[in-house]
Design a protein around this motif. Sequence first.
Motif, PDB file in Angstrom:
ATOM      1  N   GLY A 166       0.804  -1.219   0.000  1.00 36.07           N
ATOM      2  CA  GLY A 166       0.000   0.000   0.000  1.00 36.07           C
ATOM      3  C   GLY A 166       0.833   1.263   0.000  1.00 36.07           C
ATOM      4  N   GLY A 167       2.077   1.162   0.473  1.00 37.32           N
ATOM      5  CA  GLY A 167       2.935   2.344   0.513  1.00 37.32           C
ATOM      6  C   GLY A 167       3.997   2.391  -0.562  1.00 37.32           C
ATOM      7  N   VAL A 168       3.984   1.391  -1.459  1.00 36.72           N
ATOM      8  CA  VAL A 168       5.016   1.323  -2.497  1.00 36.72           C
ATOM      9  C   VAL A 168       4.627   2.173  -3.699  1.00 36.72           C
ATOM     10  CG1 VAL A 168       6.232  -0.185  -4.115  1.00 36.72           C
ATOM     11  CG2 VAL A 168       5.797  -0.962  -1.787  1.00 36.72           C
ATOM     12  N   MET A 169       5.530   3.025  -4.123  1.00 33.81           N
ATOM     13  CA  MET A 169       5.328   3.848  -5.314  1.00 33.81           C
ATOM     14  C   MET A 169       5.842   3.088  -6.535  1.00 33.81           C
ATOM     15  SD  MET A 169       6.929   7.638  -6.088  1.00 33.81           S
ATOM     16  CE  MET A 169       6.224   8.349  -4.605  1.00 33.81           C
ATOM     17  N   PRO A 170       5.088   3.062  -7.628  1.00 34.62           N
ATOM     18  CA  PRO A 170       5.561   2.368  -8.836  1.00 34.62           C
ATOM     19  C   PRO A 170       6.918   2.924  -9.287  1.00 34.62           C
ATOM     20  CG  PRO A 170       3.252   2.991  -9.062  1.00 34.62           C
ATOM     21  CD  PRO A 170       3.749   3.651  -7.819  1.00 34.62           C
ATOM     22  N   SER A 171       7.764   2.040  -9.796  1.00 38.06           N
ATOM     23  CA  SER A 171       9.097   2.465 -10.222  1.00 38.06           C
ATOM     24  C   SER A 171       9.024   3.503 -11.342  1.00 38.06           C
ATOM     25  CB  SER A 171       9.920   1.256 -10.682  1.00 38.06           C
ATOM     26  OG  SER A 171       9.271   0.595 -11.766  1.00 38.06           O
ATOM     27  N   SER A 172       7.989   3.396 -12.193  1.00 35.75           N
ATOM     28  CA  SER A 172       7.830   4.372 -13.276  1.00 35.75           C
ATOM     29  C   SER A 172       7.566   5.767 -12.712  1.00 35.75           C
ATOM     30  CB  SER A 172       6.688   3.965 -14.201  1.00 35.75           C
ATOM     31  OG  SER A 172       5.468   3.870 -13.482  1.00 35.75           O
ATOM     32  N   LYS A 173       6.815   5.827 -11.596  1.00 36.39           N
ATOM     33  CA  LYS A 173       6.529   7.103 -10.946  1.00 36.39           C
ATOM     34  C   LYS A 173       7.807   7.689 -10.338  1.00 36.39           C
ATOM     35  CE  LYS A 173       4.010  10.426  -9.151  1.00 36.39           C
ATOM     36  NZ  LYS A 173       3.448  11.507 -10.009  1.00 36.39           N
ATOM     37  N   ILE A 174       8.615   6.835  -9.733  1.00 35.48           N
ATOM     38  CA  ILE A 174       9.881   7.300  -9.142  1.00 35.48           C
ATOM     39  C   ILE A 174      10.779   7.884 -10.234  1.00 35.48           C
ATOM     40  CG2 ILE A 174      12.013   6.542  -8.015  1.00 35.48           C
ATOM     41  CD1 ILE A 174      10.348   4.496  -6.477  1.00 35.48           C
TER      42      ILE A 174
END
Length: 333
Positions: free
Chosen positions: A84-92
């Motif tokens: 739930g707290g993981v940001m997609p790598s593409s967003k990073i």
Amino acid sequence: MERTELIVVQIEEAKNLIKADRIPQLRLAYILLDNAVEVMVHRLIESPLAHQEWLAATVARWKAAQVNENNAEWIADHIRELEGGVMPSSKIKSIERNFDEKVAYAASLNLIPAELLPALKKLHEYRNETYHRDKLRRELIRPATLIYFEVACAVLAANKPAVSYSSNYEPGPEISRIIGYLGPGAIFHSDMYELIAEDLRKGVGMENETLGEVLSDHLNARLDGMESNLRFLKENMADHLKPADILRIAQADLSGMPSLEQLRGRRYVYNMNSFAKWRDEAEGFKGMQDRTEIFNRYAQVEDFLEPLEEKIQDAAHALDREIQLQMDIARGK
């Protein structure tokens, strides 16, 4: 402390260039300030982004963990909680590459004041015009540089370490004159950045009333130019066309050769009342006090009117070229 000094010296050099008060120096100051802001924001979000990478790696490890009937449910719940707290790598990656997303992410974490966002995005847009496309808004370069200086100081001051920290680095005069030379292993307090920003602001600035007047006059001058181009188009097109028709034509999709009645029946973003509203906005700048608020409001108005300004200007230039071509043909050129 070494990394802080690099930024402080950069802002200090921009300050010296601003004091020269000439367009070449103001342009350089602007580029320095934009870079300083982007580097500071990058540093502010380094740790949160690193935490995101750690979180993603942790989820991957849990998913790879051996599961049996005794721990399967617990592990599944734990993975869902972490995911739930993981940001997609593409967003990073997008945050790391894109200035607007970078500052928006910093603001979402309360690392920089959210009220700076509109100004930051518009100021960076001006920088891209200047740096990448060699477009210099001469009438705006001084107020925009002064505002960017203020914004850079605000971003610097927003850096608030949770605790005081020590350093064996001996800072140069740009910092030591503000906080003093405290010797090896000195303790630097969490309000150090505010003190440095406050010192940097001394001797550079534009009165709030002056900024409002400058931006008001500039906006009115742009509106004068737009109205002048509309008059030029009206004077050199069919007599039966009304000024509102010229404005419709400038905005319309003319594919399919629509009739005048069809054009008049369509809905448009802009109409003749838009100019009066923008002039009211321009007058309102003069009564505003906060410099960032003034510029944010100007940026909103500019973002809205600029597409129409470009369309009218393009239409006027195209008509002028056609007139010159017909005159040359008539002269046998």
